[in-house]
Design an enzyme around this catalytic site. Structure first.
Site, PDB file in Angstrom:
ATOM      1  CE  LYS A  13      21.199  33.710 -10.690  1.00 39.02           C
ATOM      2  NZ  LYS A  13      21.553  34.129  -9.318  1.00 39.02           N
ATOM      3  CB  SER A  14      27.292  36.701 -11.530  1.00 37.61           C
ATOM      4  OG  SER A  14      26.947  35.541 -10.828  1.00 37.61           O
ATOM      5  N   GLY A  85      19.778  36.137  -3.374  1.00 42.08           N
ATOM      6  CA  GLY A  85      20.872  36.309  -2.417  1.00 42.08           C
ATOM      7  C   GLY A  85      21.878  37.336  -2.913  1.00 42.08           C
ATOM      8  CG  ASP A 304      25.379  28.854  -8.774  1.00 43.01           C
ATOM      9  OD1 ASP A 304      25.232  28.658  -7.550  1.00 43.01           O
ATOM     10  OD2 ASP A 304      25.610  29.973  -9.247  1.00 43.01           O
ATOM     11  NE  ARG A 335      20.549  25.328  -5.512  1.00 39.83           N
ATOM     12  CZ  ARG A 335      20.991  26.428  -6.096  1.00 39.83           C
ATOM     13  NH1 ARG A 335      22.294  26.629  -6.246  1.00 39.83           N
ATOM     14  NH2 ARG A 335      20.149  27.331  -6.542  1.00 39.83           N
TER      15      ARG A 335
HETATM   16  C1  S3P Z   1      26.947  34.571  -7.021  1.00 39.40           C
HETATM   17  C2  S3P Z   1      27.835  33.880  -6.266  1.00 39.40           C
HETATM   18  C3  S3P Z   1      27.652  32.487  -5.867  1.00 39.40           C
HETATM   19  C4  S3P Z   1      26.530  31.794  -6.620  1.00 39.40           C
HETATM   20  C5  S3P Z   1      25.343  32.669  -6.815  1.00 39.40           C
HETATM   21  C6  S3P Z   1      25.703  33.963  -7.513  1.00 39.40           C
HETATM   22  C7  S3P Z   1      27.270  35.968  -7.360  1.00 39.40           C
HETATM   23  O1  S3P Z   1      27.387  32.473  -4.499  1.00 39.40           O
HETATM   24  O2  S3P Z   1      26.153  30.606  -5.970  1.00 39.40           O
HETATM   25  O3  S3P Z   1      24.362  31.995  -7.584  1.00 39.40           O
HETATM   26  O4  S3P Z   1      26.646  36.523  -8.289  1.00 39.40           O
HETATM   27  O5  S3P Z   1      28.149  36.540  -6.728  1.00 39.40           O
HETATM   28  P1  S3P Z   1      28.593  32.583  -3.428  1.00 39.40           P
HETATM   29  O6  S3P Z   1      28.399  33.813  -2.664  1.00 39.40           O
HETATM   30  O7  S3P Z   1      28.463  31.335  -2.642  1.00 39.40           O
HETATM   31  O8  S3P Z   1      29.878  32.647  -4.174  1.00 39.40           O
END
Ligand code: S3P
Length: 419
Positions: A13-14, A85, A304, A335
């Site tokens: 996903k990232s 997010g 996660d 969570r």
């Molecule tokens: C992500 C970073 C993480 C993770 C999120 C995806 C990303 O959050 O929890 O699901 O793709 O950069 P953080 O900003 O807390 O690192």
């Protein structure tokens, strides 16, 4: 011990978000194979389209037509980030350096999540942020000419770091970011792969500006966070599973490392490199699990997967304590509260702490009841693993919310069950 199953987990996903964003900022066509076709990644595609990029419907082979680092244009409707997010925060970095106004909106969960962590550094670089209330979405970003900064992040957050790096990339300025703890480094790796000078020493990352990105053709590796559910099930149900092509970037391996310390037999085979990332076949064989403690230093590498770790503890009937993880309270749901209340409602023994939780060995050997996901995909999947184990009967109020990150989750879990 049961026979070996092979499952190809969906794209990371990232990395999928980052590939789309950088494709839209590249000077010409970029090919992305194996992108994750999920709601969150669709949100990034929607936002990029609204800003004028040519992004086709997501499929296994997507060609994004980039118009260069300054090729995005103003959207006259709000940028809809859905539940994502990563979309909101990374695109806030791009918007901060783009010479127009962008308004960001999200669903009710995303609208409760903090944006100050990106608004503060991006404002220090010269952008202007306005919030309707607090520091959540809706948010309006007045982008424009930026200056470079040296920024220390308070919470270890790859999204914050990436927002700053993307703002510097589009704004053509030098930045230096120092993280409190090392977070996932996919942005740095992909940028380097595309010819951008990014240097990093553990927690300090520096980016120097470039005129233009290289066009690219990448294959997205499998998502280790999605793999985690199948590995957990395999360890608990004593089945052998092989997951080919999974990203084994060390900044994402915390859950597998934790399972191994608990006694799991998980190995990496057929290691290869792909688009700046290391990939391997992850093979899990049955083993007996014991308890573990996770502290703040490790948290970013399995942030996660912590809801899943709590469910693994309950299923294996071992003690697991997690501290230094207050960030869990500002994810898609709180969570810590979600995991502890749901574990208790199915008969497990768990307590909340301000910055974590403790799961103890419960008296009941089987777990049953209905859980409330709070619309959170990772809560649904963690309890899905628990419910799939023999003897447990767990009803999940919203199974469909897994579409955010792993649309085929229930089918993959089922295929492993029947294996
Ligand atoms: C992500 C970073 C993480 C993770 C999120 C995806 C990303 O959050 O929890 O699901 O793709 O950069 P953080 O900003 O807390 O690192």
């Amino acid at each position: 011990m049961k026979a070996r199953g092979t499952i190809r987990v969906p794209g990371d996903k990232s990395i999928s978000h980052r590939a789309l964003i950088l494709g839209a900022l590249a000077p010409s066509d970029c090919r992305i194979r194996g992108i994750l076709e999920s709601d969150d990644v669709r949100s990034t595609a929607t936002v990029l389209r609204a800003l004028g990029a040519v992004v086709p419907t997501l499929s296994d082979d997507v060609v994004v037509r980039g118009h260069g680092l300054s090729g995005l244009t103003r959207s006259h409707s709000p940028l809809q980030c859905g539940n994502s997010g990563t979309t909101a925060r990374l695109m806030a970095g791009v918007a901060a350096a783009s010479p127009f106004i962008s308004r960001f909106e999200g669903d009710s969960s995303l609208s409760r999540r903090p944006m100050a962590r990106v608004a503060e550094p991006l404002s220090a670089m010269g952008a202007k942020f306005e919030f309707d209330r607090g520091d959540g979405l809706p948010m309006t970003v007045h982008g424009g000419r930026l200056s470079g900064i040296a920024w220390d992040t308070r919470a270890a957050s790859a999204q914050t770091k990436s927002a700053i790096l993307l703002a510097a990339l589009v704004g053509g300025v030098h930045v230096s970011v120092r993280e409190s703890r090392r977070s996932r480094d996919h942005t740095e790796r992909l940028l380097r792969h595309l010819g951008v000078p990014v240097t990093s020493t553990d927690i300090r990352i520096q980016l120097s500006p470039v005129e233009s990105l290289d066009a690219f053709d990448v294959t997205i590796p499998g998502d280790p966070s999605s793999a985690a559910y199948l590995l957990a099930y395999a360890s608990l149900a004593r089945v052998v599973v092989a997951l080919p092509g999974v990203c084994v970037n060390p900044t994402r391996m915390g859950f597998i490392e934790a399972l191994r310390r608990m006694g799991a037999d998980i190995r990496y085979e057929d290691a290869a490199a792909n688009a700046g990332e290391d990939v391997a076949t992850i093979v899990s064989r049955p083993a007996r699990l014991g308890g573990i403690r996770i502290g703040e230093a490790e948290v970013p590498s399995l942030i996660d997967e912590l809801p899943l770790l709590a469910c693994v503890a309950a299923a294996a009937r071992v003690e697991v304590e997690v501290s230094g993880a207050a960030e869990l309270r500002v994810k898609e749901s709180d969570r810590i509260a979600a995991v502890v209340s749901n574990l208790r409602s199915v008969g497990a023994d768990a307590v909340e702490m301000p910055d974590g939780f403790r799961v103890s060995v419960s008296s009941s050997r089987t777990l049953s009841g209905r859980i409330a996901t709070r619309g959170d995909h990772r809560v649904a999947m963690a309890f899905g693993v628990l419910g799939a184990l023999p003897g447990n009967e767990i009803e999940i109020d919203d199974r469909d919310c897994v579409s955010v990150s792993y649309p085929g989750f229930w089918e993959d879990l089922d295929s492993l069950r029947k294996n």
